[in-house]
Design a protein around this motif. Structure first.
Motif, PDB file in Angstrom:
ATOM      1  N   PHE A  28      11.170 -61.907 -48.931  1.00  0.00           N
ATOM      2  CA  PHE A  28      11.208 -62.780 -48.164  1.00  0.00           C
ATOM      3  C   PHE A  28      12.071 -62.571 -46.818  1.00  0.00           C
ATOM      4  O   PHE A  28      12.874 -61.465 -46.734  1.00  0.00           O
ATOM      5  N   TYR A  29      12.418 -63.198 -46.325  1.00  0.00           N
ATOM      6  CA  TYR A  29      12.744 -62.984 -44.218  1.00  0.00           C
ATOM      7  C   TYR A  29      13.036 -64.565 -43.605  1.00  0.00           C
ATOM      8  O   TYR A  29      12.280 -65.404 -44.839  1.00  0.00           O
ATOM      9  N   GLY A  30      14.229 -64.564 -42.905  1.00  0.00           N
ATOM     10  CA  GLY A  30      14.465 -65.260 -42.738  1.00  0.00           C
ATOM     11  C   GLY A  30      14.938 -65.132 -40.811  1.00  0.00           C
ATOM     12  O   GLY A  30      15.236 -64.138 -40.743  1.00  0.00           O
ATOM     13  N   SER A  31      14.857 -65.746 -39.693  1.00  0.00           N
ATOM     14  CA  SER A  31      15.277 -65.943 -39.005  1.00  0.00           C
ATOM     15  C   SER A  31      16.059 -67.231 -38.077  1.00  0.00           C
ATOM     16  O   SER A  31      15.201 -67.838 -38.449  1.00  0.00           O
ATOM     17  N   ALA A  32      17.006 -67.561 -38.062  1.00  0.00           N
ATOM     18  CA  ALA A  32      18.183 -68.042 -37.252  1.00  0.00           C
ATOM     19  C   ALA A  32      17.754 -68.306 -36.201  1.00  0.00           C
ATOM     20  O   ALA A  32      19.193 -67.609 -35.588  1.00  0.00           O
TER      21      ALA A  32
END
Length: 341
Positions: A28-32
């Motif tokens: 999983f990954y994310g970018s804000a």
């Protein structure tokens, strides 16, 4: 006894599904991303401050089921599906089914204003993320996807008899990379006052990047007809322009010849500071003189400051100028704040 057998079968199915899910490797990954920019509008003579969660903030995962089967998904704000695909490696190549970036996407710029504009609407090569079937063999990929078929010119409907096609070849060497791509699509306008009319679109694109030490230089160029029917040249309200779509003169389809290019220079001083400058230009000319040439350009300078792994601030100042479109010249300055997790 029958109920017991049904219960055992259901438990076995749930257990089997859980074992299959556990066997897959999920990353999983994310970018804000937050944009904080002042925007000067030339004609209105106003300066506005904006602060917003960028629409390309995201969360997703890549999934490895086996050496042959992989996949992934990505959601943006909204919540909208950015990516959802599966890919099968059959040895000689791979087959992708689903939505992700099509072959005609070159990311040579890191322009951050306008939701990471990347000069894509002002000379870049950007076809976006689409549902497709894609075959990939080494550095070559070809995809079939639903063509963009807007109804215009008083037509009652459209008829699509073939999919859109995009292809690209990518070559990567030690200090040099190269892209050569093309796209084509065709559909028919039905029921106009002057009968049925074909709307054909094509684009040819070339991109390259080279680097030595901390310096790099990259860019792309494209030419084509009715390019806006293939590539997503108008990204949002800040960056929109007459994007090279086919048009209508009241009797016939008017083809729109378009071209564009970008050039980007970067310098990485150290692990904390990197600097970049870029220039992009695009124009569209409607054949038959229905409208004057339509031009747009952008230029910027920036510095990406890495505070920690995955933590970035990118101050940037630049201009987006619609020139003959009559749109306002935009001068902007501010920063993008980003944390990847």
């Amino acid at each position: 006894m029958k109920k017991l057998m049904v219960l055992v079968a259901a438990l076995a199915l749930v257990a089997g599904s859980a074992m299959t899910a556990a066997a897959a490797d999920w990353n999983f990954y994310g970018s804000a991303r937050i944009a904080t920019f002042f925007t000067d509008l030339d004609q209105a003579d106003t300066t506005n401050y904006g602060e917003n969660l960028q629409g390309n903030s995201r969360i997703g995962a890549t999934v490895k089921v086996s050496d042959e089967v992989t996949g992934g998904f990505e959601y943006g704000t909204g919540v909208n599906v950015r990516k959802l695909y599966g890919e099968w490696n059959f040895g000689a190549g791979s087959l992708l089914v689903g939505q992700t970036y099509t072959p005609l996407n070159y990311f040579y710029s890191n322009q951050v204003y306008g939701t990471d504009n990347d000069m894509l609407a002002q000379g870049g090569v950007y076809s976006g993320r689409e549902g497709m079937l894609r075959l990939k063999f080494g550095g070559f990929q070809i995809a079939v996807l639903a063509p963009k078929d807007p109804v215009f010119g008083g037509a009652a409907a459209t008829e699509v008899s073939m999919p859109g096609i995009e292809a690209n070849y990518n070559l990567v060497m030690d200090n040099f990379s190269f892209n050569l791509g093309a796209g084509y699509q065709s559909y028919e306008l039905l029921g106009t006052a002057t009968g049925d009319h074909d709307v054909d679109s094509y684009v040819v694109a070339l991109g390259a990047k080279t680097g030595f030490g901390g310096f790099s230089l990259g860019g792309n160029v494209y030419i084509g007809e009715n390019v806006g029917n293939i590539m997503a040249l108008s990204l949002d309200g800040d960056n929109a322009w007459n994007d090279g779509n086919a048009d209508w003169d009241g009797t016939n389809v008017v083809d729109n010849e378009a071209m564009g290019f970008i050039l980007v220079a970067t310098f990485k001083a150290n692990d904390m500071f990197a600097f970049e400058a870029g220039y992009g230009y695009a124009e569209a000319e409607q054949m038959g003189g229905l409208l004057d040439d339509n031009e747009v350009q952008t230029y910027y300078v920036q510095s990406t400051i890495t505070l920690a792994p995955g933590v970035f601030i990118t101050p940037e100042i630049g201009v987006i100028d619609g020139e003959e479109t009559g749109s306002e010249e935009i001068t902007y300055y501010g920063a993008k704040w980003q944390i990847n997790f």
